[in-house]
Write an enzyme that holds these catalytic residues in place. Structure first.
Site, PDB file in Angstrom:
ATOM      1  N   PRO A 135       0.807  -1.203   0.000  1.00 51.92           N
ATOM      2  CA  PRO A 135       0.000   0.000   0.000  1.00 51.92           C
ATOM      3  C   PRO A 135       0.838   1.250   0.000  1.00 51.92           C
ATOM      4  O   PRO A 135       1.714   1.429   0.838  1.00 51.92           O
ATOM      5  CB  PRO A 135      -0.771  -0.118   1.308  1.00 51.92           C
ATOM      6  CG  PRO A 135      -0.037  -1.144   2.118  1.00 51.92           C
ATOM      7  CD  PRO A 135       1.116  -1.628   1.356  1.00 51.92           C
ATOM      8  N   GLU A 136       0.544   2.088  -0.942  1.00 52.28           N
ATOM      9  CA  GLU A 136       1.107   3.440  -0.936  1.00 52.28           C
ATOM     10  C   GLU A 136      -0.024   4.369  -0.525  1.00 52.28           C
ATOM     11  O   GLU A 136      -1.078   3.912  -0.114  1.00 52.28           O
ATOM     12  CB  GLU A 136       1.696   3.761  -2.308  1.00 52.28           C
ATOM     13  CG  GLU A 136       2.734   2.710  -2.726  1.00 52.28           C
ATOM     14  CD  GLU A 136       3.424   3.006  -4.040  1.00 52.28           C
ATOM     15  OE1 GLU A 136       3.611   4.188  -4.363  1.00 52.28           O
ATOM     16  OE2 GLU A 136       3.768   2.051  -4.748  1.00 52.28           O
ATOM     17  N   ARG A 153       3.058 -11.039   5.392  1.00 53.63           N
ATOM     18  CA  ARG A 153       4.502 -10.838   5.575  1.00 53.63           C
ATOM     19  C   ARG A 153       4.853 -10.189   6.903  1.00 53.63           C
ATOM     20  O   ARG A 153       6.023 -10.129   7.283  1.00 53.63           O
ATOM     21  CB  ARG A 153       5.060 -10.021   4.403  1.00 53.63           C
ATOM     22  CG  ARG A 153       4.987 -10.803   3.110  1.00 53.63           C
ATOM     23  CD  ARG A 153       5.429  -9.975   1.934  1.00 53.63           C
ATOM     24  NE  ARG A 153       6.859  -9.732   1.950  1.00 53.63           N
ATOM     25  CZ  ARG A 153       7.487  -8.997   1.044  1.00 53.63           C
ATOM     26  NH1 ARG A 153       6.803  -8.428   0.072  1.00 53.63           N
ATOM     27  NH2 ARG A 153       8.774  -8.832   1.101  1.00 53.63           N
ATOM     28  N   HIS A 159      -3.717 -15.464   8.336  1.00 54.47           N
ATOM     29  CA  HIS A 159      -2.883 -14.290   8.596  1.00 54.47           C
ATOM     30  C   HIS A 159      -3.669 -13.119   9.177  1.00 54.47           C
ATOM     31  O   HIS A 159      -3.245 -11.977   9.097  1.00 54.47           O
ATOM     32  CB  HIS A 159      -2.160 -13.873   7.324  1.00 54.47           C
ATOM     33  CG  HIS A 159      -1.237 -14.937   6.810  1.00 54.47           C
ATOM     34  ND1 HIS A 159      -0.094 -15.320   7.482  1.00 54.47           N
ATOM     35  CD2 HIS A 159      -1.306 -15.732   5.722  1.00 54.47           C
ATOM     36  CE1 HIS A 159       0.511 -16.287   6.816  1.00 54.47           C
ATOM     37  NE2 HIS A 159      -0.212 -16.557   5.740  1.00 54.47           N
TER      38      HIS A 159
END
Length: 271
Positions: free
Chosen positions: A2-3, A109, A90
């Site tokens: 995500p930016e 991650r 997750h």
DNA sequence: CGAATCTCCTGGAGGC
DNA sequence: TGCCTCCAGGAGATTC
């Protein structure tokens, strides 16, 4: 993942939670980039979510006694559920509200973060030295030109440095430089004021266009409702190695800059 | 100080 | 099917 556009899309999607009261917090896998503080289990219940803002790529959830800081890292996404469905592998962190809604953080991650900033220790170290938001008037050609004046690194790396400007990540750096017709390897301090003007304008337009499209969905990003963003369809260069430039038809090139893939057209973008 | 490199972590893709 | 390597949207920490 995500930016700025994806983080902002996420924040906007969470706005319906403002005004709701926290019922409980679940921490299933506390080892993100930093440990999720166990104290949240006591701090958050019975508090009302007062506001949701964003600084850089951080989502700031404001409560009466402090601010919950959320960062999505590379692979994080937040879901807004109307009921606490069973968590998947997750799904590391939940905030369940009294009306049954759930804010759920999924981050395979685990480069993301969930941190608490108590009101009494304001000015969190992570927020202290950030550069300007790209979409405000303070981020302008004069500012950028000055900020770059002592930097010899590649301009692409410079605009990804959060001390210079926040929110611009690997995708939007390449896209903005293409739109500004600036070669990504150009030394930052070699940009003219005119080029800074163009680059500032194109960073703003790229981020705004991406916001309008609901962000980019390559693999991990979905809005909080599970819908994808569509800006990847508008990429000029990112991920288009050896495909024809949409402007001049010359094949797009890919190089590594600062360990990150960097895409550009060597006909359209000059040093 | 600036700049380059390393690091955290899982999963998907591609080669064999 | 399995194993290996490489790559992925971030960014603080470390090293030079």
């Amino acid at each position: 993942m995500p930016e700025l556009p994806e983080v902002e899309t996420t924040r906007r999607g969470l706005l319906p939670l403002v005004g709701k009261v926290v019922k409980s917090v679940s921490i299933r896998h506390p080892t993100l980039r930093w440990p999720i503080p166990q104290s949240l289990l006591q701090i958050l219940p019975n508090q009302t979510l007062r506001g949701l803002t964003r600084r850089a790529k951080y989502i700031l959830c404001e409560y009466d006694t402090g601010t919950l800081l959320l960062h999505l890292g590379m692979s994080g996404r937040i879901q807004l559920l109307d009921t606490p469905y069973p968590p998947e592998k997750h799904d590391h962190f939940d905030i369940e509200f009294a009306d049954g809604h759930v804010l759920r953080l999924r981050d395979p991650r685990r480069f993301g973060a969930v941190l608490w900033i108590d009101n009494k220790d304001n000015n969190h170290v992570l927020l202290n030295s950030l550069g300007p938001e790209p979409l405000v008037v303070d981020f302008n050609a004069k500012y950028l030109h000055t900020a770059l004046s002592n930097k010899t690194l590649a301009i692409k790396n410079a605009i990804m440095d959060g001390h210079v400007v926040v929110g611009v990540g690997n995708i939007y750096a390449s896209e903005s430089l293409f739109r500004a017709r600036i070669h990504p390897e150009t030394a930052a301090n070699k940009l003219t004021l005119k080029q800074c003007e163009r680059l500032v304008a194109e960073i703003k337009s790229t981020l705004n266009d991406a916001l309008s499209a609901g962000g980019s969905s390559l693999r991990d990003f979905f809005g909080v409702d599970g819908n994808i963003g569509y800006f990847q369809q508008e990429y000029f260069v990112y991920g288009r190695t050896n495909e024809p430039c949409k402007v001049c038809a010359k094949l797009i090139k890919c190089i590594r800059l600062g360990q990150r893939s960097t895409f550009y057209c060597d006909k359209c973008q000059k040093r």
